[in-house]
Design an enzyme around this catalytic site. Structure first.
Site, PDB file in Angstrom:
ATOM      1  N   ASP A 168      -3.164  -2.349   4.996  1.00  0.00           N
ATOM      2  CA  ASP A 168      -1.738  -2.473   4.715  1.00  0.00           C
ATOM      3  C   ASP A 168      -1.248  -1.355   3.797  1.00  0.00           C
ATOM      4  O   ASP A 168      -2.044  -0.701   3.109  1.00  0.00           O
ATOM      5  CB  ASP A 168      -1.458  -3.838   4.069  1.00  0.00           C
ATOM      6  CG  ASP A 168      -0.068  -4.371   4.397  1.00  0.00           C
ATOM      7  OD1 ASP A 168       0.783  -3.579   4.851  1.00  0.00           O
ATOM      8  OD2 ASP A 168       0.164  -5.573   4.202  1.00  0.00           O
TER       9      ASP A 168
ATOM     10  N   ASP B   3       6.865  -7.306  10.445  1.00  0.00           N
ATOM     11  CA  ASP B   3       6.755  -8.529   9.656  1.00  0.00           C
ATOM     12  C   ASP B   3       7.706  -9.604  10.174  1.00  0.00           C
ATOM     13  O   ASP B   3       7.586 -10.775   9.798  1.00  0.00           O
ATOM     14  CB  ASP B   3       7.075  -8.248   8.181  1.00  0.00           C
ATOM     15  CG  ASP B   3       5.900  -7.651   7.437  1.00  0.00           C
ATOM     16  OD1 ASP B   3       4.781  -7.658   7.985  1.00  0.00           O
ATOM     17  OD2 ASP B   3       6.087  -7.169   6.305  1.00  0.00           O
TER      18      ASP B   3
END
Length: 524
Positions: A276, A346
């Site tokens: 990430d 997301d």
């Protein structure tokens, strides 16, 4: 993030760019130029940049009736001092032409990506169905809690169990712990091995989340090495998500990141890493470089990032790496050559994902599109059926992010049915030819087809049903005119010719908002 925009090119310049230190979410490093083309007709010129940092795309319609396209790394505040005998390699641009619309353009790019860009060790390897623990536990990770989740994930049919943020250092929130990549002894008294052994006994592989380029101010790493972050000596450091960015232009920092990930993978049976990156580059200044080089910092950062993942892939060639950056902030052909998949967004609301996935598919292959079934869109105001959410996620590489601690036995059984259905059609979705048949941007229905070796699967999604309308006709595309297909809809199988399916189409009964179908076609 993957919203589709079209502009008319008239006199002057149009500029699309990122200055965030990564590919970013507001633009993509690519261009698609056409004159009244659609999915199946018209000329299309396209190109995409194999680069994961600041970029610029310039489209200039000249007064002399021709169009200039420039695409490359950003020239904004960028200087590279090239000394005698040194080389500077600019990123590649993959460009092409379609004489049959946007559909052929996508097929060209998807095939090229598989044959020439994806890591060869994994290009032909299907991605496993994963379960990710984030929505169930957030930072409240414990060994016992993850074991309980793993049992439910195995019941759902997951093949890979992933522990997300919260397993390391003193990480109990996003305010602390980043940079301290040791297993938290309170949460995992005996390390990760008991959990990994449990996951393996349940028939799944094990994966884990990391954010290696970042550090919290409240961490042992920052207290030991405050000079390891990007910062101007005379200014306060800008925080993003309560974190600083490590200086990947410093060889010491690069060695530190490679060593801790290598140690994690060597000491534990881990077959997947979710990598990430949750903030943009704010300060282009480094304690390692003289000020004269500061205008090359963001370029050097990407170069350092590439060097880390390339070294780790050499040491651990069978590990699956996913590129994530607050969602799709690193979806590009530069990362594609170094990672095995993208975290697309997301935003996992299934209605939003239909348009996200449609635009994504213009340039990037479905295999690289991680798509999760989640609890998003479930509220007092709106409830979307599990069937709709599952089939939406089945259009890419399937994952599950639901809080399985709150799911009923009935819904868990239903979920496992969709997972089993996906496993049967996975080769078509991940390796087949994609056709966008209908777009919900233009009417009520999304329809997408995948075909491979004579077989096909069709997904249909109705958003909101207009008053009085119950039947919808969907015409398929890449079938054989003279062939006969066994078409299975809602458990009922009928035989139709390819000609009938492409020219007359399937008439589907969709009587409720958020109706969906997964239809298989097998050539006889």
């Amino acid at each position: 993030e993957f919203k589709g925009y079209e502009d008319t090119l008239c006199a002057g310049k149009k500029i699309y760019e990122s200055q965030r230190g990564a590919t970013a979410h507001v633009a993509t490093p690519a261009f698609i130029i056409h004159k009244d083309a659609d999915e199946t007709q018209g000329e299309v010129w396209f190109g995409t940049l194999a680069w994961s940092g600041n970029f610029k795309v310039v489209a200039e319609q000249t007064p002399y009736d021709y169009l200039n396209i420039q695409i490359g790394i950003s020239d904004t505040d960028f200087v590279w001092n090239l000394k005698g005998g040194e080389n500077f390699a600019s990123p590649r641009v993959y460009a092409g032409y379609s004489d049959a619309g946007l559909g052929k353009m996508s097929n060209i790019l998807h095939r090229f990506a598989k044959e020439c860009v994806m890591p060869s060790v994994s290009a032909d390897r299907p991605l496993r169905v994963l379960y990710n623990s984030w929505e169930a536990t957030t930072f409240n990770v414990t060994c016992e809690g993850q074991m309980a989740l793993a049992k439910k994930a195995a019941q759902a049919g997951a093949e890979l169990f992933v522990v997300d943020d919260g397993w390391f250092g003193q990480r109990s929130s996003d305010h602390l712990g980043l940079g301290d990549w040791y297993v938290n002894p309170e949460k995992f008294p005996d390390g990760l091995k008991p959990l990994i052994d449990c996951v393996k006994r349940l028939g799944m592989d094990f994966g884990i989340w990391i954010e290696p380029e970042m550090v919290n101010e409240n961490s042992d790493l920052y207290r030991a090495h405050p000079d390891w972050i990007y910062r101007y000596a005379t200014r306060p450091v800008l925080e993003g998500r309560y974190q600083y960015m490590l200086d990947l232009t410093n060889p010491e920092v690069i060695r530190f990141i490679i060593d801790f990930i290598d140690k994690l993978l060597t000491e534990n049976d881990i077959s997947y890493i979710k990598w990430d990156m949750n903030r943009a580059l704010g300060e282009c200044a480094s304690a390692y470089w003289d000020k004269e080089e500061f205008r090359s910092i963001w370029y050097r950062h990407v170069d350092g990032f590439y060097s880390i993942i390339e070294e780790l892939r050499k040491r651990h060639p069978q590990v699956e790496f996913e590129a994530c950056a607050s969602g799709g902030g690193r979806v590009d052909f530069g990362c594609m050559s170094r990672f095995d998949e993208f975290w697309t967004s997301d935003n996992t609301d299934p209605l939003d994902r239909l348009s996200i996935q449609e635009t994504y598919s213009l340039l990037y292959p479905p295999k690289y599109m991680r798509a999760w079934i989640t609890d998003a869109a479930d509220s007092a105001d709106r409830r979307v059926p599990l069937s709709f959410k599952s089939r939406c996620a089945m259009c890419g590489s399937l994952g599950i992010g639901m809080d399985l601690n709150r799911i009923s036995e009935e819904n868990l059984k239903e979920l496992s049915g969709y997972v089993e259905e996906y496993k049967k059609i996975r080769p078509l979705v991940q390796f087949g030819r994609l056709s966008r048949l209908q777009s919900g941007r233009k009417d009520d229905l999304y329809a997408v087809e995948y075909d491979k070796d004579g077989d096909a699967v069709l997904f249909v999604f109705l958003q909101l049903r207009p008053r009085g309308k119950y039947e919808y006709t969907v015409k398929l595309r890449n079938l054989e005119e003279a062939a006969v297909y066994a078409v299975t809809v809602d458990g009922r199988t009928m035989e139709k010719s390819g000609s009938y399916l492409m020219h007359h189409g399937l008439v589907l009964n969709l009587r409720a908002d958020f109706s969906s179908k997964c239809i298989t076609l097998k050539k006889q």
